[in-house]
Motif scaffolding. Structure first.
Motif, PDB file in Angstrom:
ATOM      1  N   MET A   1       0.835  -1.192   0.000  1.00 61.08           N
ATOM      2  CA  MET A   1       0.000   0.000   0.000  1.00 61.08           C
ATOM      3  C   MET A   1       0.874   1.247   0.000  1.00 61.08           C
ATOM      4  SD  MET A   1      -2.786   1.065   2.913  1.00 61.08           S
ATOM      5  CE  MET A   1      -3.810  -0.376   2.618  1.00 61.08           C
ATOM      6  N   ASP A   2       0.438   2.255  -0.737  1.00 65.81           N
ATOM      7  CA  ASP A   2       1.080   3.560  -0.705  1.00 65.81           C
ATOM      8  C   ASP A   2       0.229   4.462   0.182  1.00 65.81           C
ATOM      9  OD1 ASP A   2       2.293   5.974  -1.125  1.00 65.81           O
ATOM     10  OD2 ASP A   2       2.398   5.762  -3.296  1.00 65.81           O
ATOM     11  N   LEU A   3       0.796   4.954   1.235  1.00 60.29           N
ATOM     12  CA  LEU A   3       0.047   5.739   2.209  1.00 60.29           C
ATOM     13  C   LEU A   3       0.106   7.247   1.965  1.00 60.29           C
ATOM     14  CD1 LEU A   3       0.984   3.774   5.424  1.00 60.29           C
ATOM     15  CD2 LEU A   3      -1.211   3.783   4.262  1.00 60.29           C
ATOM     16  N   LEU A   4       0.531   7.660   0.785  1.00 54.87           N
ATOM     17  CA  LEU A   4       0.625   9.092   0.519  1.00 54.87           C
ATOM     18  C   LEU A   4      -0.740   9.784   0.514  1.00 54.87           C
ATOM     19  CD1 LEU A   4       3.453   9.289  -2.154  1.00 54.87           C
ATOM     20  CD2 LEU A   4       3.537   9.953   0.231  1.00 54.87           C
ATOM     21  N   GLU A   5      -1.767   9.085   0.034  1.00 56.25           N
ATOM     22  CA  GLU A   5      -3.112   9.647   0.044  1.00 56.25           C
ATOM     23  C   GLU A   5      -3.894   9.080   1.222  1.00 56.25           C
ATOM     24  OE1 GLU A   5      -5.367   9.496  -3.573  1.00 56.25           O
ATOM     25  OE2 GLU A   5      -3.564   9.754  -4.778  1.00 56.25           O
ATOM     26  N   LYS A   6      -4.443   9.947   2.029  1.00 57.12           N
ATOM     27  CA  LYS A   6      -5.245   9.565   3.193  1.00 57.12           C
ATOM     28  C   LYS A   6      -4.526   8.558   4.092  1.00 57.12           C
ATOM     29  CE  LYS A   6      -9.583  10.425   0.858  1.00 57.12           C
ATOM     30  NZ  LYS A   6     -10.892   9.946   0.510  1.00 57.12           N
ATOM     31  N   PRO A   7      -3.327   8.865   4.529  1.00 60.82           N
ATOM     32  CA  PRO A   7      -2.561   7.891   5.323  1.00 60.82           C
ATOM     33  C   PRO A   7      -3.232   7.498   6.633  1.00 60.82           C
ATOM     34  CG  PRO A   7      -1.531  10.043   5.400  1.00 60.82           C
ATOM     35  CD  PRO A   7      -2.627  10.123   4.373  1.00 60.82           C
ATOM     36  N   ARG A   8      -3.855   8.435   7.296  1.00 60.97           N
ATOM     37  CA  ARG A   8      -4.472   8.117   8.590  1.00 60.97           C
ATOM     38  C   ARG A   8      -5.611   7.120   8.425  1.00 60.97           C
ATOM     39  NH1 ARG A   8      -8.342   9.968  12.367  1.00 60.97           N
ATOM     40  NH2 ARG A   8      -7.506   9.951  14.471  1.00 60.97           N
ATOM     41  N   GLU A   9      -6.469   7.352   7.450  1.00 61.21           N
ATOM     42  CA  GLU A   9      -7.620   6.468   7.227  1.00 61.21           C
ATOM     43  C   GLU A   9      -7.164   5.056   6.845  1.00 61.21           C
ATOM     44  OE1 GLU A   9      -7.301   9.504   5.944  1.00 61.21           O
ATOM     45  OE2 GLU A   9      -9.036  10.654   6.578  1.00 61.21           O
ATOM     46  N   LYS A  10      -6.174   4.972   5.971  1.00 58.32           N
ATOM     47  CA  LYS A  10      -5.677   3.668   5.538  1.00 58.32           C
ATOM     48  C   LYS A  10      -5.011   2.918   6.696  1.00 58.32           C
ATOM     49  CE  LYS A  10      -4.980   4.777   0.676  1.00 58.32           C
ATOM     50  NZ  LYS A  10      -3.981   4.948  -0.388  1.00 58.32           N
TER      51      LYS A  10
END
Length: 70
Positions: free
Chosen positions: A55-64
């Motif tokens: 997974m790439d956590l660059l977008e919406k890291p907290r939610e993921k």
């Protein structure tokens, strides 16, 4: 059993942390990285409970990240 989320788990400090914590059966590890092949290799090297997530956590890291801990 405690669930531990480790980001950047495919290389360096993250990988070393996963390997060390996998020695303890009290932890359920969730190893996250962008490189799936390295995560698969890591899972084979670990002794106990480990789930891998490419997974790439660059977008919406907290939610993921929170989703992975459920």
């Amino acid at each position: 059993m405690k669930k531990v989320l480790i980001l950047g788990a495919s290389k360096g400090i993250g990988r070393a942390t996963v390997k060390k914590l996998s020695e303890n059966k009290d932890y359920m590890l969730v190893a996250v990285a962008r490189t799936g092949e390295l995560l698969k290799t890591l899972k084979k090297e670990c002794k106990n409970n480990i789930a891998i997530e490419e997974m790439d956590l660059l977008e919406k890291p907290r939610e993921k990240a929170l989703m992975l801990l459920k």
